[in-house]
Design a protein around this motif. Structure first.
Motif, PDB file in Angstrom:
ATOM      1  N   LEU A  70       0.836  -1.213   0.000  1.00 39.40           N
ATOM      2  CA  LEU A  70       0.000   0.000   0.000  1.00 39.40           C
ATOM      3  C   LEU A  70       0.861   1.249   0.000  1.00 39.40           C
ATOM      4  O   LEU A  70       0.575   2.212  -0.706  1.00 39.40           O
ATOM      5  CB  LEU A  70      -0.912   0.013   1.235  1.00 39.40           C
ATOM      6  CG  LEU A  70      -2.262  -0.671   1.096  1.00 39.40           C
ATOM      7  CD1 LEU A  70      -3.106  -0.436   2.333  1.00 39.40           C
ATOM      8  CD2 LEU A  70      -3.009  -0.193  -0.151  1.00 39.40           C
ATOM      9  N   ARG A  71       1.934   1.232   0.822  1.00 40.50           N
ATOM     10  CA  ARG A  71       2.850   2.386   0.869  1.00 40.50           C
ATOM     11  C   ARG A  71       3.475   2.616  -0.495  1.00 40.50           C
ATOM     12  O   ARG A  71       3.554   3.743  -0.985  1.00 40.50           O
ATOM     13  CB  ARG A  71       3.979   2.130   1.886  1.00 40.50           C
ATOM     14  CG  ARG A  71       3.638   2.521   3.307  1.00 40.50           C
ATOM     15  CD  ARG A  71       4.865   2.806   4.162  1.00 40.50           C
ATOM     16  NE  ARG A  71       5.942   1.850   4.122  1.00 40.50           N
ATOM     17  CZ  ARG A  71       5.964   0.679   4.771  1.00 40.50           C
ATOM     18  NH1 ARG A  71       4.913   0.317   5.485  1.00 40.50           N
ATOM     19  NH2 ARG A  71       6.998  -0.122   4.711  1.00 40.50           N
ATOM     20  N   LEU A  72       3.894   1.508  -1.119  1.00 47.22           N
ATOM     21  CA  LEU A  72       4.546   1.621  -2.430  1.00 47.22           C
ATOM     22  C   LEU A  72       3.565   2.156  -3.478  1.00 47.22           C
ATOM     23  O   LEU A  72       3.896   3.081  -4.231  1.00 47.22           O
ATOM     24  CB  LEU A  72       5.091   0.242  -2.857  1.00 47.22           C
ATOM     25  CG  LEU A  72       5.736   0.178  -4.238  1.00 47.22           C
ATOM     26  CD1 LEU A  72       6.954   1.097  -4.329  1.00 47.22           C
ATOM     27  CD2 LEU A  72       6.154  -1.267  -4.571  1.00 47.22           C
ATOM     28  N   ALA A  73       2.361   1.608  -3.507  1.00 45.27           N
ATOM     29  CA  ALA A  73       1.371   2.052  -4.510  1.00 45.27           C
ATOM     30  C   ALA A  73       1.075   3.539  -4.323  1.00 45.27           C
ATOM     31  O   ALA A  73       0.940   4.284  -5.301  1.00 45.27           O
ATOM     32  CB  ALA A  73       0.096   1.222  -4.393  1.00 45.27           C
ATOM     33  N   ALA A  74       1.011   3.979  -3.057  1.00 47.38           N
ATOM     34  CA  ALA A  74       0.718   5.399  -2.792  1.00 47.38           C
ATOM     35  C   ALA A  74       1.855   6.290  -3.317  1.00 47.38           C
ATOM     36  O   ALA A  74       1.606   7.337  -3.920  1.00 47.38           O
ATOM     37  CB  ALA A  74       0.520   5.620  -1.297  1.00 47.38           C
ATOM     38  N   GLN A 214      -9.984   2.729   3.364  1.00 49.64           N
ATOM     39  CA  GLN A 214     -11.004   2.113   4.213  1.00 49.64           C
ATOM     40  C   GLN A 214     -10.566   0.792   4.829  1.00 49.64           C
ATOM     41  O   GLN A 214     -11.013   0.417   5.890  1.00 49.64           O
ATOM     42  CB  GLN A 214     -12.277   1.859   3.395  1.00 49.64           C
ATOM     43  CG  GLN A 214     -12.941   3.134   2.935  1.00 49.64           C
ATOM     44  CD  GLN A 214     -13.982   2.855   1.867  1.00 49.64           C
ATOM     45  OE1 GLN A 214     -14.432   1.733   1.722  1.00 49.64           O
ATOM     46  NE2 GLN A 214     -14.361   3.871   1.128  1.00 49.64           N
ATOM     47  N   LEU A 215      -9.733   0.060   4.104  1.00 49.93           N
ATOM     48  CA  LEU A 215      -9.444  -1.303   4.525  1.00 49.93           C
ATOM     49  C   LEU A 215      -7.993  -1.426   5.003  1.00 49.93           C
ATOM     50  O   LEU A 215      -7.065  -1.237   4.240  1.00 49.93           O
ATOM     51  CB  LEU A 215      -9.666  -2.218   3.306  1.00 49.93           C
ATOM     52  CG  LEU A 215     -10.141  -3.630   3.533  1.00 49.93           C
ATOM     53  CD1 LEU A 215     -11.403  -3.676   4.378  1.00 49.93           C
ATOM     54  CD2 LEU A 215     -10.405  -4.305   2.191  1.00 49.93           C
ATOM     55  N   ALA A 216      -7.821  -1.735   6.293  1.00 46.77           N
ATOM     56  CA  ALA A 216      -6.463  -1.948   6.807  1.00 46.77           C
ATOM     57  C   ALA A 216      -5.918  -3.235   6.192  1.00 46.77           C
ATOM     58  O   ALA A 216      -6.678  -4.169   5.955  1.00 46.77           O
ATOM     59  CB  ALA A 216      -6.508  -2.069   8.315  1.00 46.77           C
TER      60      ALA A 216
END
Ligand code: SIN
Length: 321
Positions: A70-74, A214-216
């Motif tokens: 998620l960090r990378l995609a952001a 929304q989703l952890a």
């Protein structure tokens, strides 16, 4: 001179590995050297234009997880949105590079090049392969017409959909199977064999935007991979269903065949609401669909990529408005 910026995002891996002895190509610690240090060690890195480096994670890619994804995609989306950025290079471990590549391919769907690269030898090796791979990845990221998520290793360009690690030790550890590579990098020139691969799935893109905040990662759908083999039983499937698994990818034999015991268990799981997908454990080829199939096939995706696809499908079900 080409003046747009290329961003290098560091994720760790052997390319950032350190060993106690330069002659040791296997007894090293992955993910030790900062991306800024790796870049600084290659004086010609900025010959073709400006480069920004950023450390997103420092992980041995066997330990890659959803939070790092998620960090990378952001960060990828952040830099892709900058008009001065022409492309992105990501340094990553080889072991799960194909999964990260496929995840970014589906989630970011970039119209600019996002190029994953890696190394099979640590940065401290007598003859490391990382610097040349990094330079080749930059060449691809600066290519005027390049787009989509790509992988560059040992002078070969692969698409995110087809790339697969196929060797434990050789420097040329990746293959695109029977699709073949997209092209080669030769002395800072790209020789393209096929067109750049780019698929846009606006429904998925919208759905991903909805769920991003929304989703952890701990709540991502649980999808497991199981394998068909001689003497396999229903035990693993039954145990996973009892644990509340939401999706199962089966690495079937040959053209998607399953031992009757495993097939019965999977059909029961499907009836109980678990999403089941059949991929093949063969390295080349795909499961060819037939009208009488009772379990859907993976549409040519390998088991690990079919799992990523199924996770995204389950995450986005009903959330794309
Ligand atoms: C890793 O995948 O992080 C370690 C192995 C490698 O990069 O070759």
């Amino acid at each position: 001179m080409f003046c747009q910026t290329v961003v290098i995002l560091g994720m760790g891996g052997t390319i950032a590995g350190r060993s106690a002895r330069p002659s040791d190509n296997i007894g090293y610690m992955a993910a030790q050297v900062d991306i800024a240090e790796l870049a600084a060690a290659i004086p010609s890195l900025t010959d073709q234009g400006p480069v920004i480096t950023e450390q997103v994670a420092q992980i041995d890619s066997k330990d890659m997880d959803f939070s790092a994804w998620l960090r990378l995609a952001a960060r990828v989306n952040h830099f892709l949105a900058r008009p001065d950025v022409h492309g992105i290079v990501i340094t990553h471990g080889t072991d799960t590079l194909e999964e990260t590549a496929y995840f970014l391919h589906r989630v970011c769907q970039p119209t600019k090049p996002v190029v994953l690269t890696c190394a099979m030898r640590p940065a401290t090796a007598l003859v490391p392969d990382g610097p040349q791979n990094l330079l080749d990845a930059l060449t691809v990221a600066r290519q005027p017409d390049a787009r989509g998520v790509l992988a560059v290793c040992a002078g070969t360009i692969h698409s995110a959909r087809d790339v697969q690690k196929v060797h434990t030790y050789k420097l040329d550890a990746f293959s695109s199977g029977d699709a073949g590579p997209l092209g080669y990098v030769e002395e800072a020139c790209v020789r393209l064999l096929r067109t750049w691969q780019f698929e846009q799935d606006l429904t998925l893109q919208a759905a991903i935007k909805n769920i991003e905040n929304q989703l952890a990662p701990t709540e991502w759908p649980r999808v497991e991979i199981i394998t068909n083999y001689v003497g396999v039983s229903s035990a693993v499937v039954n145990a996973l269903v009892a644990c509340g698994v939401q999706g199962l990818v089966v690495a079937a034999t040959g053209n998607g065949t399953l031992h009757h015991a495993l097939e019965s268990a999977l059909l029961e799981a499907q009836l109980a609401g678990v999403k089941v997908v059949r991929a093949t454990r063969c390295l080349n080829g795909r499961v060819l669909p037939r009208p009488d199939d009772r379990l859907p096939d993976s549409k040519g995706l390998s088991p690990v990529k079919a799992r990523v696809e199924l996770i995204l499908q389950l995450m986005t079900q009903g959330s794309a408005q």
